[in-house]
Design an enzyme around this catalytic site. Structure first.
Site, PDB file in Angstrom:
ATOM      1  N   TYR A 362       0.973  -1.110   0.029  1.00 56.47           N
ATOM      2  CA  TYR A 362      -0.125  -0.232   0.090  1.00 56.47           C
ATOM      3  C   TYR A 362       0.812   1.182  -0.031  1.00 56.47           C
ATOM      4  O   TYR A 362       0.489   2.375  -0.419  1.00 56.47           O
ATOM      5  CB  TYR A 362      -1.030  -0.096   1.227  1.00 56.47           C
ATOM      6  CG  TYR A 362      -2.385  -0.813   0.923  1.00 56.47           C
ATOM      7  CD1 TYR A 362      -3.298  -0.459   0.040  1.00 56.47           C
ATOM      8  CD2 TYR A 362      -2.082  -2.208   0.759  1.00 56.47           C
ATOM      9  CE1 TYR A 362      -4.536  -1.104  -0.048  1.00 56.47           C
ATOM     10  CE2 TYR A 362      -3.200  -2.898   0.518  1.00 56.47           C
ATOM     11  CZ  TYR A 362      -4.524  -2.407  -0.144  1.00 56.47           C
ATOM     12  OH  TYR A 362      -5.439  -3.174  -0.710  1.00 56.47           O
ATOM     13  N   ASN A 371      -1.124  -2.974  -8.961  1.00 55.88           N
ATOM     14  CA  ASN A 371      -0.800  -4.387  -9.532  1.00 55.88           C
ATOM     15  C   ASN A 371      -1.134  -4.556 -10.882  1.00 55.88           C
ATOM     16  O   ASN A 371      -1.990  -3.672 -11.515  1.00 55.88           O
ATOM     17  CB  ASN A 371      -1.887  -5.230  -8.606  1.00 55.88           C
ATOM     18  CG  ASN A 371      -1.545  -5.369  -7.444  1.00 55.88           C
ATOM     19  OD1 ASN A 371      -0.534  -4.613  -6.705  1.00 55.88           O
ATOM     20  ND2 ASN A 371      -2.668  -6.363  -6.775  1.00 55.88           N
ATOM     21  N   ASP A 419      -6.780 -16.093  -2.317  1.00 54.73           N
ATOM     22  CA  ASP A 419      -6.750 -14.936  -1.154  1.00 54.73           C
ATOM     23  C   ASP A 419      -8.008 -14.260  -0.924  1.00 54.73           C
ATOM     24  O   ASP A 419      -8.236 -13.423  -0.168  1.00 54.73           O
ATOM     25  CB  ASP A 419      -5.709 -13.905  -1.497  1.00 54.73           C
ATOM     26  CG  ASP A 419      -6.233 -12.862  -2.182  1.00 54.73           C
ATOM     27  OD1 ASP A 419      -6.901 -13.080  -3.241  1.00 54.73           O
ATOM     28  OD2 ASP A 419      -5.407 -11.639  -1.846  1.00 54.73           O
ATOM     29  N   GLU A 420      -8.947 -15.163  -1.372  1.00 52.02           N
ATOM     30  CA  GLU A 420     -10.330 -14.369  -1.511  1.00 52.02           C
ATOM     31  C   GLU A 420     -11.551 -15.344  -1.258  1.00 52.02           C
ATOM     32  O   GLU A 420     -11.372 -16.231  -2.224  1.00 52.02           O
ATOM     33  CB  GLU A 420     -10.552 -13.185  -2.783  1.00 52.02           C
ATOM     34  CG  GLU A 420     -11.725 -12.518  -3.035  1.00 52.02           C
ATOM     35  CD  GLU A 420     -11.806 -11.800  -4.434  1.00 52.02           C
ATOM     36  OE1 GLU A 420     -10.614 -12.019  -5.149  1.00 52.02           O
ATOM     37  OE2 GLU A 420     -12.617 -11.451  -4.665  1.00 52.02           O
TER      38      GLU A 420
HETATM   39  N1  LIG Z   1      -3.451 -10.393 -12.573  1.00 50.37           N
HETATM   40  C1  LIG Z   1      -3.252 -10.710 -11.360  1.00 50.37           C
HETATM   41  C2  LIG Z   1      -4.173 -10.939 -10.240  1.00 50.37           C
HETATM   42  C3  LIG Z   1      -3.539 -11.576  -9.054  1.00 50.37           C
HETATM   43  N2  LIG Z   1      -2.404 -11.709  -8.838  1.00 50.37           N
HETATM   44  C4  LIG Z   1      -1.786 -12.265  -7.609  1.00 50.37           C
HETATM   45  C5  LIG Z   1      -0.940 -11.377  -6.783  1.00 50.37           C
HETATM   46  C6  LIG Z   1      -1.936 -10.620  -5.662  1.00 50.37           C
HETATM   47  O1  LIG Z   1      -1.154 -10.398  -4.531  1.00 50.37           O
HETATM   48  C7  LIG Z   1      -2.779 -12.096  -5.568  1.00 50.37           C
HETATM   49  C8  LIG Z   1      -4.142 -11.559  -4.855  1.00 50.37           C
HETATM   50  O2  LIG Z   1      -4.595 -10.592  -6.012  1.00 50.37           O
HETATM   51  P1  LIG Z   1      -5.595  -9.531  -5.228  1.00 50.37           P
HETATM   52  O3  LIG Z   1      -6.360  -8.960  -6.480  1.00 50.37           O
HETATM   53  O4  LIG Z   1      -6.485  -9.938  -3.937  1.00 50.37           O
HETATM   54  O5  LIG Z   1      -4.400  -8.270  -5.065  1.00 50.37           O
HETATM   55  P2  LIG Z   1      -3.735  -8.224  -3.680  1.00 50.37           P
HETATM   56  O6  LIG Z   1      -4.160  -9.178  -2.731  1.00 50.37           O
HETATM   57  O7  LIG Z   1      -2.102  -7.910  -4.160  1.00 50.37           O
HETATM   58  O8  LIG Z   1      -4.164  -6.466  -3.122  1.00 50.37           O
HETATM   59  P3  LIG Z   1      -5.496  -6.362  -2.618  1.00 50.37           P
HETATM   60  O9  LIG Z   1      -4.803  -5.792  -1.239  1.00 50.37           O
HETATM   61  O10 LIG Z   1      -5.933  -5.037  -3.394  1.00 50.37           O
HETATM   62  O11 LIG Z   1      -6.172  -7.414  -2.570  1.00 50.37           O
HETATM   63  O12 LIG Z   1      -3.028 -12.537  -6.885  1.00 50.37           O
HETATM   64  C9  LIG Z   1      -1.533 -11.699  -9.913  1.00 50.37           C
HETATM   65  O13 LIG Z   1      -0.116 -11.984  -9.646  1.00 50.37           O
HETATM   66  N3  LIG Z   1      -1.797 -11.365 -11.063  1.00 50.37           N
HETATM   67 MG   LIG Z   2      -6.011  -9.405  -1.841  1.00 50.60          MG
END
Ligand SMILES: Nc1ccn([C@H]2C[C@H](O)[C@@H](COP(=O)(O)OP(=O)(O)OP(=O)(O)O)O2)c(=O)n1
Ligand SMILES: [Mg+2]
Length: 959
Positions: A362, A371, A419-420
């Site tokens: 963040y 991302n 993660d979701e």
């Molecule tokens: N196109 C993508 C989507 C996701 N991920 C991987 C990296 C992320 O860490 C993880 C989880 O995706 P999230 O969309 O939940 O993103 P983050 O957990 O990183 O961030 P947030 O805090 O917004 O959930 O999956 C990836 O490598 N490529």
């Molecule tokens: Mg996430």
């Protein structure tokens, strides 16, 4: 210049000149990142014939040490490097610049530019037979022996055709070989090592047998997809294992949360849906072993960051500017995706890394990093960005801990990804009588303690609101959008693309209509919305923008497709390399299929081909660049998990595509129409025959080549593998072998099958899998549907429920429109009367009559004339009629009326043999009927009927 001088090569010459210049520019651009010295600055070489070091090695040396390599001899080429040249060739050349390759080697060794004259191959330029110069002058450090031209070089003189397409990986491979095979040639070897070190091991392409496993080991998308699918399966298994048992962990909670956090009873009847998502998941997992980096801008990516990300090697045949333009153009104008267009615009700078950021902290987001952004661009925004590598094992471990923690309290879990997930907390809240957000806080704390990673959670009365609440909660927080919230106000500022199902093209369509956020849609009537996006989408949008979402949680998610796709490192030079890779990929996808104990009926091949206007090489090293995507698919008669079957179809589909192997940039195999390996049905003769019929028809393809000029770098949705009816296929096949695309989601319910008959289609594959009694019901419903349609009614309430038989026939009006082409065209027997007269007016089917219990013609004495009318009057056998006959023959088989079956078949065979038009269609129809009845008899009586006659047509006899 006179026109006759221009024999067509003038233009070609211009093109060729431009090409030479372009190659030089590309070489110069590509040299930059490799450069170690400027030793050869201003020196250009052209290599003619075999040399030692080889042309490729010399090219690399020039690249590393600031020289220029010409793929073609140019007027301004300083030296021609050769070993031996035929007289005839030398006569036309300026020999004053032909030197031995040793010159380059010696310059390198001495670290200075030496006098080239001692290296001239031809000293007496006036003689007709130039003499070879064996290093006279001896002011070099090399011995005569080492200067001597190796035998292999002098023996023949194959002109060196420098492959202008030779990609960097080949060059690097060659260099690596030099290192291995020419220990004496230390300087060249050293240069080779330098280059190969720069390029690391990325020279690997799909030709390498170890490529595939290496690719999947490193592919983040592969890991994410595998984990996501795995957790869907995991939840399923947990639910099955639990079998409704209580959750002991809830009791612990009761004591922890009961005192001051008892829920507000008035809200007890409300649904509580939680959405929980790890914060910057990959980063959080990575930081577990580096707590000292917490609070810093961090990104997880393959790129090493720092200089390695701002000064990356560029392939000589890549052209970032051209590629950028193409991508931006496609994203913007074809996909209306400004986000991706902006991404390439700001990320395709010269030498900036095109590695993507999988996840960023963040703190990095506060600097504008997101991302999915290219590392190069991210470094521009935040030069101090720290990059960390992937830890796929760690992600798995944490994900399991997350799922297991939630599963202690409830198994009402819809897994979304690693993660979701969505969790229905309603029964837990009721059971524990706790405040929902207190539970959520407790749960998040437990997840943090177990994993060392933060997560956020949102709670709402449906999935949409829960997800919206998580957005507000992030990072490391929780938020409730519960009863009493001003949902309309909360949703109002939400951009429409945030809503589920709103992709870039729909967003564009809505934007064209002046709709950008939920507030805009809230102010728009449903009718207006319908005019913009159609009825179904309009309603969803109308509701979603008001926070209404009727989607239930899905707990038991079954895999619908299995695929294996590679769009990196695909660089073939010939068909055999391509075939070897396709075999490997087929084996990979089959293993994935058998791992989940499934079989597939549909095999799809997705090929990414370099777009005509795209540079030969992609800006992203070994990436696919701008591509067009071609999808081809094939539907098997039977589901399979046999690697040989899958491989042979994949190879055939590729062969049929006729694509040149060197233009391929990505290959994917998609298996769909999956069934449980254990529940694969017995051979279905009927279906098989229809498929064969379709295949055989005038050599028409059974596969669909679906070409779409679609950039697929960031492809967002699964391919729709369609099986379309070719334009010129007779409509008679509409109902059986070919399905229209409106039928893609047809499910196996007989009601649905009949429901969709209005779309001129019945899914034969589904139909054939149904038990006999349901098939009959389908047909029955179909007849009813046809009659209802012909009478101009669409009142669904008149439809039969499954299994129910209509007690009386509806009375269609006397003047009725002609039936659609999928209607059976069996003639109505002459002796019909009463309601039959009315049916005749709409040309209903004999079978319809049979099934509606009015007359059973095949059982009656007039079956001969009925069959004769059918065969003689119809141009093509209507599949509906065939189904009807099969159905009736099946009844006869069940009631053991073998004699009648025998007669019917004999008569039908004769009639068909007399037919003069479209004979093969009728032959096939007969075969379908024959095989179906024999199949039935085999199943019922364990024998087949010996029929008096058969059809053996030379055209279709093989079928
Ligand atoms: N196109 C993508 C989507 C996701 N991920 C991987 C990296 C992320 O860490 C993880 C989880 O995706 P999230 O969309 O939940 O993103 P983050 O957990 O990183 O961030 P947030 O805090 O917004 O959930 O999956 C990836 O490598 N490529
Ligand atoms: Mg996430």
């Amino acid at each position: 210049m006179a026109d006759e001088d221009d024999n067509g090569f003038g233009e070609w010459g211009g093109y060729f000149e431009a090409k030479k210049s372009k190659l030089e520019e590309q070489f110069a651009a590509a040299s930059d990142p490799f450069r170690k010295s400027n030793l050869f600055q201003g020196i250009s070489i052209f290599v003619n014939g075999l040399t030692n070091p080889s042309a490729n090695e010399l090219k690399q040396i020039m690249m590393v040490h600031g020289g220029i390599y010409h793929h073609y001899e140019r007027p301004h080429t300083k030296f021609i490097i050769a070993s031996n040249l035929p007289d005839v060739k030398v006569r036309n050349m300026n020999t004053s610049k032909i030197i031995s390759a040793q010159y380059i080697v010696d310059c390198l060794e001495n670290k200075r530019v030496l006098d080239y004259k001692p290296y001239l191959l031809y000293t007496n330029q006036k003689t007709t037979q130039p003499r070879l110069h064996f290093g006279k002058g001896k002011n070099t450090s090399r011995t005569n022996e080492s200067m001597a031209v190796p035998k292999s070089e002098t023996a023949a003189e194959p002109p060196l055709v420098e492959p202008v397409e030779a990609d960097l990986s080949n060059i690097l491979n060659n260099l690596q070989q030099v290192v291995a095979t020419s220990p004496k040639n230390e300087t060249a070897a050293k240069a080779a090592v330098e280059v190969s070190v720069i390029s690391n091991n990325s020279a690997r392409t799909a030709v390498d047998p170890a490529f595939l496993s290496e690719f999947y080991k490193n592919s983040r998308l592969h890991h994410i997809a595998t984990l996501g699918a795995g957790f869907k399966q995991y939840v399923c298994e947990l639910r099955q294992a639990n079998g409704g048992k209580p959750f002991p962990k809830r009791d612990e909670l009761r004591s922890v949360l009961s005192c001051d956090q008892v829920m507000n009873m008035s809200a007890a009847s409300v649904l509580y849906i939680m959405h929980i998502d790890m914060d910057c998941f990959f980063v959080s997992v990575g930081l577990r072993s580096h707590p000292e980096w917490r609070g810093l801008p961090i990104a997880v990516t393959h790129s090493k960051g720092g200089n390695a990300a701002t000064d990356v090697p560029v392939h000589p045949q890549a052209d970032r500017q051209a590629e950028l333009k193409l991508f931006a153009e496609r994203f913007e104008h074809q996909l209306h995706d400004n986000i991706r267009a902006d991404k390439v615009r700001s990320g395709f700078d010269k030498k900036m890394s095109l590695s993507e950021i999988a996840s960023c902290s963040y703190e990095a987001r506060a600097k504008g990093i997101r991302n999915g952004m290219f590392v190069g661009q991210a470094l521009k925004l935040c030069p101090e960005l720290k990059t960390i590598p992937y830890d796929f094992e760690g992600y798995k471990e944490v994900a399991f801990a997350l799922y297991d923690t939630v599963a202690q309290y409830t198994l009402n879990i819809e897994a979304v990804s690693c993660d979701e997930m969505f969790v229905d907390l309603t029964d837990l809240v009721e059971d524990l009588q706790v405040d929902v957000m207190s539970f959520v806080a407790h749960l998040r704390e437990e997840v943090r303690n177990k994993t060392g990673c933060p997560c956020s959670a949102g709670v709402g009365t449906n999935k949409l609101l829960a997800r919206m609440a998580t957005k507000r909660a992030k990072p490391d927080g929780q938020y409730l959008l519960g009863p009493g919230t001003d949902v309309l106000g909360y949703m109002a500022p939400t951009a429409l693309e945030t809503l589920p199902g709103v992709g870039s093209s729909l967003r564009h369509k809505l934007e064209q209509a002046g709709l950008r956020n939920c507030a805009d849609v809230q102010r728009t009537s449903l009718q207006t919305l319908e005019s913009v996006v159609g009825k179904k989408l309009a309603l969803t949008l109308y509701e979603n923008c008001r926070g209404i979402d009727t989607r239930p949680l899905v707990y038991e998610q079954k895999r619908k497709t299995v695929s294996a796709e590679v769009n990196y490192g695909i660089r073939f030079t010939n068909n055999s390399e391509c075939e070897t890779f396709l075999r490997q990929l087929s084996a990979e996808v089959t293993t994935r299929l058998t791992d989940i104990k499934r079989k597939a009926k549909s095999i799809g091949l997705k090929v990414m081909v370099r777009a005509a206007e795209a540079p030969i090489e992609a800006s992203k090293f070994m990436g696919h660049g701008v591509c067009d995507t071609i999808n081809k698919s094939f539907i098997l008669a039977h589901a399979t998990d046999d690697v040989n079957v899958i491989t042979s179809h994949v190879l055939r589909l590729m062969k049929e595509s006729g694509l040149p192997p060197h233009e391929l940039r990505g290959i994917g195999i998609h298996l769909s129409k999956l069934s449980e390996a254990t529940e694969v049905k017995k051979d279905n003769v009927l279906l098989q025959m229809f498929e064969k019929m379709s295949e055989k028809r005038k050599g028409e393809p059974t596969v669909e080549v679906h070409e779409e000029p679609e950039p697929t770098v960031f492809k967002e949705k699964e391919n729709d593998l369609e099986f379309k009816k070719p334009q010129d296929l007779p409509s008679v096949w509409d109902t059986v072998g070919w399905k229209n695309s409106a039928n893609k989601s047809l499910d196996k319910s007989p009601v649905n099958v009949s429901d969709r008959l209005g779309n001129t289609t019945i899914d034969m594959e589904v139909f054939a899998q149904l038990p006999e009694y349901i098939r009959r019901e389908v047909l029955e419903n179909m007849d009813e549907h046809l009659i209802a349609r012909s009478s101009g009614h669409s009142d669904r309430t008149r439809k039969n429920p499954i299994g129910g038989r209509r007690s009386s026939m509806p009375c269609p009006p006397s003047s009725l429109p002609r039936m659609e082409n999928n209607c059976s065209t069996f003639p109505v027997p002459k002796d019909a009367d009463g309601p039959l007269e009315l049916l005749r007016a709409v040309k209903p089917t004999t079978a319809a009559l049979m099934l509606n219990g009015l007359q059973n013609h095949l059982l009656g004495s007039n079956y001969k004339s009925m069959l004769a009318d059918w065969v003689s009057n119809e141009q093509y056998p209507n599949p509906t009629d065939i189904l009807m006959i099969n159905s009736k023959l099946s009844e006869l088989a069940q009631s053991k009326q073998m004699g009648r079956i025998y007669d019917i078949m004999k008569h039908l065979c004769r009639l068909i043999k007399k037919k003069r038009d479209n004979v093969c269609e009728w032959h096939m129809a007969y075969k379908v009927i024959e095989e179906s009845v024999q199949h039935q008899l085999m199943a019922i009586e364990s024998y087949m009927l010996k029929l008096p006659d058969t059809i053996s047509c030379v055209i279709c006899h093989k079928m």
